[in-house]
Design an enzyme around this catalytic site. Structure first.
Site, PDB file in Angstrom:
ATOM      1  N   ASP A 272      -4.296  -2.621   8.168  1.00 14.93           N
ATOM      2  CA  ASP A 272      -4.884  -2.050   6.968  1.00 14.93           C
ATOM      3  C   ASP A 272      -4.351  -0.646   6.690  1.00 14.93           C
ATOM      4  OD1 ASP A 272      -7.113  -1.971   4.896  1.00 14.93           O
ATOM      5  OD2 ASP A 272      -7.648  -0.253   6.140  1.00 14.93           O
ATOM      6  N   GLU A 309      -0.253  -3.383   5.198  1.00 13.25           N
ATOM      7  CA  GLU A 309      -0.652  -2.901   3.874  1.00 13.25           C
ATOM      8  C   GLU A 309      -0.220  -1.449   3.819  1.00 13.25           C
ATOM      9  OE1 GLU A 309      -4.496  -2.033   0.994  1.00 13.25           O
ATOM     10  OE2 GLU A 309      -4.684  -1.900   3.166  1.00 13.25           O
TER      11      GLU A 309
END
Length: 614
Positions: A272, A309
């Site tokens: 993330d 990401e």
């Protein structure tokens, strides 16, 4: 170790030994630590059975062995000021983040699909789900009961949103504080292993979303005994940055990645928001982590996938599958398509309102749209690096995901924002493109159920979080009025969590069943006609026509060619299509669009036609 048992040995946490359990804690900020063995059936009624002073072994490390401890033992660390804290490397927290940790025998689970080696990256079709709202039960066991639906759908990989132990009764996933412990609300460690084992038995990969850029705001005690874990001079949206210049900190995260991949047999990890990781070390933590993972599985024949990401649109971590990081989420693709379908142009969508079809052509052929260009949304700051030379499969595309739904004030799905024909065109483009696509839970039958931001922190955090979230939307259309912002759902309300649960009961409604059958057909076509072509495929041309028309062609060294013609707008495309596909049509929406193309007629609104060329 038996060939059906898998464990990952770590230099910290609770380690089973022939003479009991060895406990290890990095606590450079205190002068003494005691590990307490406790018993009880609630966090408020615990009895101390034994207290073991830990020995300082150098460089901030403390160790002790408890002879009477074993699997199932509850334990905690007591600091000199009397504060008791859980193990930051706890494998299980039966009483939530403030309670004691529990010793787990990592080798107790016997894997049924122990010979599973995974699947190559180019076969990946991701299905992202939130463990707490994918089913009404909100458990690992309940997810396992739905695996046959996913196999029948045609996805090849389940991606679990974060499971790291979080405070309270529910959480949308990104406030975990004990990164080695699956949250007890979802089940036990063995429940999670059974889910992964059952998926592997069905040919499904399982990915885990991990958060290495911050901890949640409640339940992280590292600052009380290991302040060097954080760099107060570096700030992130969540506070002081994690200090990756320190060896124990780097090892904590590297072992976490290896732990999930080895002990739980996950097939891949999604990292993330790595743009929020601050690391000025000579060897960036992401480079070292990827290297350690690749070295760990080298020679095993096992497929392990690493996905980023990264809002920076930086390609430097990407490479060929299985070498460094396999891929990165492509927000540019989502934002372009979302603007085309909804007309929204506020917030970060402002970066895509100018020439969106040209941007889509770039995204389909080169990966990123922003490759160093100035971003209006970022006050002209440049964003991105060139991506045309990166493999096509290094970009995960999607038209919905947890962020793009959950970060909206009312958790709106695309199905509630755009016409059905427009959504179908976007799905047809997504699911047959030669890059890994991602579906968000329920997207396959056109679910309109919202997915709302939901958390359950302690009382002292509730009003600040409510106010902060509502104030975030003050600059967006429709929310300048405080009364409008007051209607934003309360993230702490049980109704907010309940309204986010997937509406499985609507799956058999006529419109939903039709959409589901159509998606199954698209994915079946992908597996038989597109996936075999993907290795080595490269974009060889993109041509615009009319206002919203685009033709893109890809070819691989074997000479196989894939082409798509589209009109992503509400009006017919009057201009001639530059070179209609010459081979068999693989899929077309709306029905009959391929006939219009073949006859040279204007393409209907929201048309997508896929073909293989001879």
């Amino acid at each position: 170790m038996s060939p059906d048992r898998f464990t990952h040995d770590m230099p910290f946490g609770a380690r089973l030994r022939p003479d009991g359990v060895q406990f290890g804690l990095w606590a450079p900020g205190v002068s003494a630590v005691t590990v307490e063995v406790v018993t009880g059936d609630s966090p408020h009624a615990l009895e101390v059975l034994a207290a073991h002073p830990m020995t300082a072994t150098g460089n901030g490390w403390w160790r002790a062995t408890a002879a009477q401890a074993g699997p199932g033992t509850l334990y905690r660390f007591r600091l000199p000021d009397g504060l008791v804290v859980p193990d930051p490397a706890s494998r299980f927290q039966p009483f939530d983040v403030h309670g004691p940790s529990q010793v787990v025998d990592p080798g107790a689970y016997a894997w049924q699909a122990a010979d599973w080696q995974g699947r190559p990256w180019h076969e990946t079709v991701l299905y992202e789900l939130h463990p707490g709202t994918f089913t009404s039960d909100g458990s690992f066991a309940a997810i396992a009961e739905r695996l046959d639906h996913l196999v029948d759908l045609g996805v090849t990989a389940v991606e679990l949103m974060p499971v790291a132990d979080f405070p309270g009764r529910w959480n949308w996933g990104y406030d975990g504080v004990l990164l080695f412990a699956p949250d007890a609300r979802y089940g036990t460690p063995d429940d999670l292993k059974r889910l992964i084992d059952a998926a592997h038995a069905r040919g499904l990969m399982v990915f885990l979303d991990v958060v290495y850029n911050h901890f949640g705001p409640e339940g992280n005690y590292l600052h009380t005994y290991a302040k060097p874990f954080f760099d107060e001079a570096q700030h992130t949206p969540w506070g002081a940055a994690i200090d990756f210049s320190r060896r124990p900190v780097r090892d904590f995260y590297i072992h976490n990645a290896l732990f999930w991949l080895e002990e739980y047999r996950f097939d891949g990890l999604r990292f993330d928001a790595v743009h929020a990781i601050e690391d000025q070390s000579a060897l960036h933590i992401l480079d070292e982590l990827a290297q350690r993972v690749r070295d760990h599985v080298a020679g095993s024949g096992r497929h392990v996938h690493l996905v980023l990401e990264n809002d920076d649109n930086a390609t430097r971590f990407l490479g060929e599958p299985g070498v460094r990081f396999d891929a990165q989420w492509n927000d540019d693709y989502h934002h372009i398509v979302h603007h085309l379908l909804t007309g929204e142009g506020h917030g970060y969508y402002a970066d895509y309102v100018d020439a969106p079809m040209d941007r889509l052509a770039r995204a389909l052929t080169e990966g990123f749209d922003y490759q160093g260009a100035p971003s209006p949304h970022r006050d002209g700051a440049t964003r991105g690096t060139p991506s045309a030379d990166v493999p096509l499969t290094a970009f995960v595309d999607f038209i919905q995901n947890h962020d793009q739904i959950g970060n909206r004030a009312f958790g709106d799905r695309l199905t509630a924002l755009a016409p059905p024909q427009a959504v179908e065109a976007a799905l047809a483009l997504l699911l047959l493109a030669p890059r890994p696509p991602l579906l968000f839970m329920g997207e396959e039958w056109g679910s309109r159920q919202p997915f709302l931001f939901h958390v359950d922190f302690g009382e002292d955090l509730r009003q600040p979080v409510r106010d902060g979230r509502r104030n975030e939307f003050a600059r967006f259309p429709g929310f300048s009025d405080p009364e409008a912002r007051a209607r934003i759902p309360d993230p702490f309300a049980a109704d907010t969590r309940d309204h986010s649960r997937l509406d499985w009961e609507t799956r058999d409604d006529p419109a939903a069943a039709t959409r589901l059958a159509w998606i199954k057909g698209l994915l079946a076509t992908r597996h038989t006609a597109v996936t075999p072509m993907i290795p080595g495929l490269r974009a060889v041309g993109a041509a615009r026509f009319a206002d919203r028309g685009l033709r893109v062609t890809w070819r691989n060294p074997a000479g196989s060619t894939l082409a798509v013609v589209m009109n992503l707008g509400p009006d017919p495309a009057e201009a001639p299509v530059p070179g209609a596909p010459t081979g068999p049509v693989l899929a077309a929406t709306p029905p009959g669009a391929e006939t219009a193309l073949a006859k040279g007629h204007p393409l209907p609104p929201w048309t997508v036609i896929w073909a293989r060329e001879m």
